[in-house]
Design an enzyme around this catalytic site. Structure first.
Site, PDB file in Angstrom:
ATOM      1  N   THR A   1       0.923  -1.259  -0.251  1.00 28.58           N
ATOM      2  CA  THR A   1      -0.039  -0.128   0.099  1.00 28.58           C
ATOM      3  C   THR A   1       0.454   1.242  -0.387  1.00 28.58           C
ATOM      4  OG1 THR A   1      -0.128   0.247   2.345  1.00 28.58           O
ATOM      5  CG2 THR A   1      -2.338  -1.031   0.919  1.00 28.58           C
TER       6      THR A   1
ATOM      7  N   SER B   1       0.929   8.976   4.808  1.00 31.45           N
ATOM      8  CA  SER B   1       0.592   8.775   3.727  1.00 31.45           C
ATOM      9  C   SER B   1       1.212   9.050   2.302  1.00 31.45           C
ATOM     10  CB  SER B   1      -0.099   9.670   3.459  1.00 31.45           C
ATOM     11  OG  SER B   1      -1.194   9.511   2.425  1.00 31.45           O
ATOM     12  N   ARG B   2       1.696   7.769   1.632  1.00 36.38           N
ATOM     13  CA  ARG B   2       2.934   8.528   1.164  1.00 36.38           C
ATOM     14  C   ARG B   2       2.337   9.084  -0.110  1.00 36.38           C
ATOM     15  NH1 ARG B   2       3.333   2.338   2.288  1.00 36.38           N
ATOM     16  NH2 ARG B   2       5.443   2.271   4.065  1.00 36.38           N
ATOM     17  N   VAL B   3       1.278   9.567  -0.806  1.00 29.61           N
ATOM     18  CA  VAL B   3       1.203  10.348  -1.283  1.00 29.61           C
ATOM     19  C   VAL B   3       0.992  11.904  -0.638  1.00 29.61           C
ATOM     20  CG1 VAL B   3      -0.781  11.771  -2.694  1.00 29.61           C
ATOM     21  CG2 VAL B   3      -0.412   9.172  -2.674  1.00 29.61           C
TER      22      VAL B   3
END
Length: 511
Positions: free
Chosen positions: A347, A373-375
């Site tokens: 994810t 959150s990697r975004v």
């Protein structure tokens, strides 16, 4: 012409028009059956994942292709199948009905209705019948890199702590992880309720859940008007493991139909721990060699091929998106176990819910240290980005200082200020269940908190302050809210307006 002559003429015509057609069917025989698994001999040209039809009309899916037999899972009740029964291949990969007909319905993983509102109408066939344009295969190759674009549009969850510090974008895969009873499903349901204004189609896949629990969830969604844009796919705890295994893929196929139409879809898999257990059960019954924790060797691929199907397509390919929120249940907070680490690595970030925080009354029980959150801020509106920058830093400092503050009472003034701000922010980030908040309201209250406007409000009065502040915003501050919503930006003029609204409200707020 007499009626007798007419009949003769009709018979002659039928004889002239009669054409003989030979149909070729590959038929095998059940050698062994039990626990939802069948071993079949004689199906030499059977495909992997092909649908098989048993003598009693029940369907199965071929999983194991061995030298002398085929191992198949039975989709439904296997008690009516016995040794010696015939089995036919269908030349079709397992598929489910998709389209507008499934919206607002509770269905099983084969697309059959469970809500008593009649059959799902799909043109030209059913899950057990003929082909149709409204049927999608449950297993599908994920969209390729060339068809995708970067995740840059926010998916507003309505939960302050997530939208500000762990933003989710449309097309992202964000894991919700935590022990049982820490509010994982509650987060997911609140996110569905919040999509009312966002024009996002939601699909909630319940894997191995109690039917009573899912009935309560459906009831809550109806109460909040969310079933109008939601489909619930249910493989209950009493259903065979085979249905739990295909449930998330079936839900994903239903979502992909809308993504292909250029729409935005939110998919919730609740939960993939039970999905992995169901697949382990099937694999062990099929005599596949076990690996770590008795899971089969392809357990990683089981979840990676599912979650890779989440994507944001570029304009050339319709511009639709499919956002996945898988849920994983941990044992005693152990995120380093086999399945949790697998899914974390697939994810684009995780929301970690902690039971200690939950019991302290901090709900949602979000551990903002481990959650990520990697975004990042790409999935936030500019106004939220401006407010959230300070918030993340203040919360990080508060977590550091809180540990030291327990040991000493003589703290310098700066440390005291940071602790006071942190306590107030923690109070502001608390949020009740089924109370998602519009992004403009979030921006206003988080701006007030992170810029020190609440420092003179007692910590125990913060909840009362927030409740009354939102009512005031909806009336006297409606113009500011509208501007934040339309501009999605907090420029100097709008910031000054917001400050004035906060100051005006504080004058009339009685502690």
């Amino acid at each position: 012409m007499s009626s007798k002559d007419q009949i003769v003429q009709q018979l002659k015509k039928q004889i002239e028009d009669f054409k003989t057609e030979a149909t070729l069917e590959k038929v095998g025989t059940v050698v062994e059956v039990g626990d939802g698994i069948a071993k079949i001999s004689g199906l030499s040209d059977c495909m992997s994942q092909e649908m098989l039809e048993f003598q009693n009309g029940q369907f199965g899916v071929a999983l194991n292709l061995e030298e002398d037999n085929v191992g198949a899972i039975i989709l439904g009740d296997y008690l009516g199948i016995k040794e010696g029964d015939s089995v036919k291949t269908t030349k079709r990969i397992l598929e489910v009905p998709v389209g507008e007909a499934v919206i607002g319905r509770v269905v099983n993983p084969l697309g059959q209705a469970l809500d008593g509102k009649g059959e799902i109408s799909a043109q030209g066939g059913s899950a057990s019948g003929g082909k149709s344009s409204l049927f999608y295969p449950v297993e599908k190759i994920a969209p390729r890199v060339i068809t995708r674009e970067e995740v840059n549009t926010p998916l507003q969850t309505g939960i302050k702590a997530i939208d500000s510090m762990i933003p989710i974008g449309r097309g992202q895969r964000e894991l919700i992880i935590g022990d049982r009873q820490t509010g994982k499903t509650a987060l997911a349901i609140d996110t569905i309720i919040n999509q009312k204004q966002e024009k996002v189609i939601c699909i909630y896949v319940a894997i191995g859940q109690k039917e009573s629990k899912v009935a309560k969830i459906v009831d809550k969604l109806q109460e909040h008007g969310a079933m109008k844009y939601t489909t619930v796919v249910l493989a209950s705890a009493s259903d065979p493991a085979s249905l739990s295994y295909i449930a998330p893929y079936a839900g994903c196929a239903m979502g992909e139909y809308f993504m292909d139409q250029g729409k935005d879809v939110l998919l919730i898999y609740d939960d993939l721990s039970k999905h992995a257990v169901a697949y382990r059960e099937i694999s062990l019954l099929l005599r596949r060699p076990p690996s770590r924790e008795a899971y089969p060797g392809d357990i990683f691929y089981l979840h990676s091929r599912l979650l890779e199907r989440a994507a944001k397509l570029n304009k050339k390919y319709g511009g639709g998106s499919l956002t996945a929120l898988p849920i994983i249940e941990t044992q005693a907070g152990d995120i380093s176990a086999y399945i949790p680490t697998n899914v974390i690595s697939i994810t684009d970030g995780q929301i970690f819910l902690e039971s200690d925080l939950f019991y302290k009354g901090i709900r949602p029980a979000l551990n903002t240290g481990i959650s990520v959150s990697r975004v990042g801020s790409k999935a936030q509106i500019k106004a939220m980005k401006k407010v959230a920058g300070k918030l993340k830093l203040a919360m990080a400092q508060y977590r550091e200082l809180e540990a030291f503050a327990q040991f000493g009472s003589d703290l310098d003034e700066t440390t005291q200020q940071q602790l006071n701000l942190g306590r107030r922010l923690t109070e502001i980030l608390k949020q009740g269940q089924y109370e998602p908040m519009a992004v403009e309201h979030q921006v206003a209250i988080l701006y007030a908190a992170s810029n020190g406007h609440l420092n003179d409000i007692k910590v125990e009065e913060i909840a009362k302050f927030e409740e009354e502040f939102h009512k005031y915003l909806s009336t006297a501050g409606s113009e500011v809210l509208q501007k934040i919503k339309e501009k999605e930006e907090l420029d100097d003029a709008l910031e000054n307006q917001l400050k004035k609204v906060i100051e005006d409200f504080k004058k009339q707020f009685v502690q």
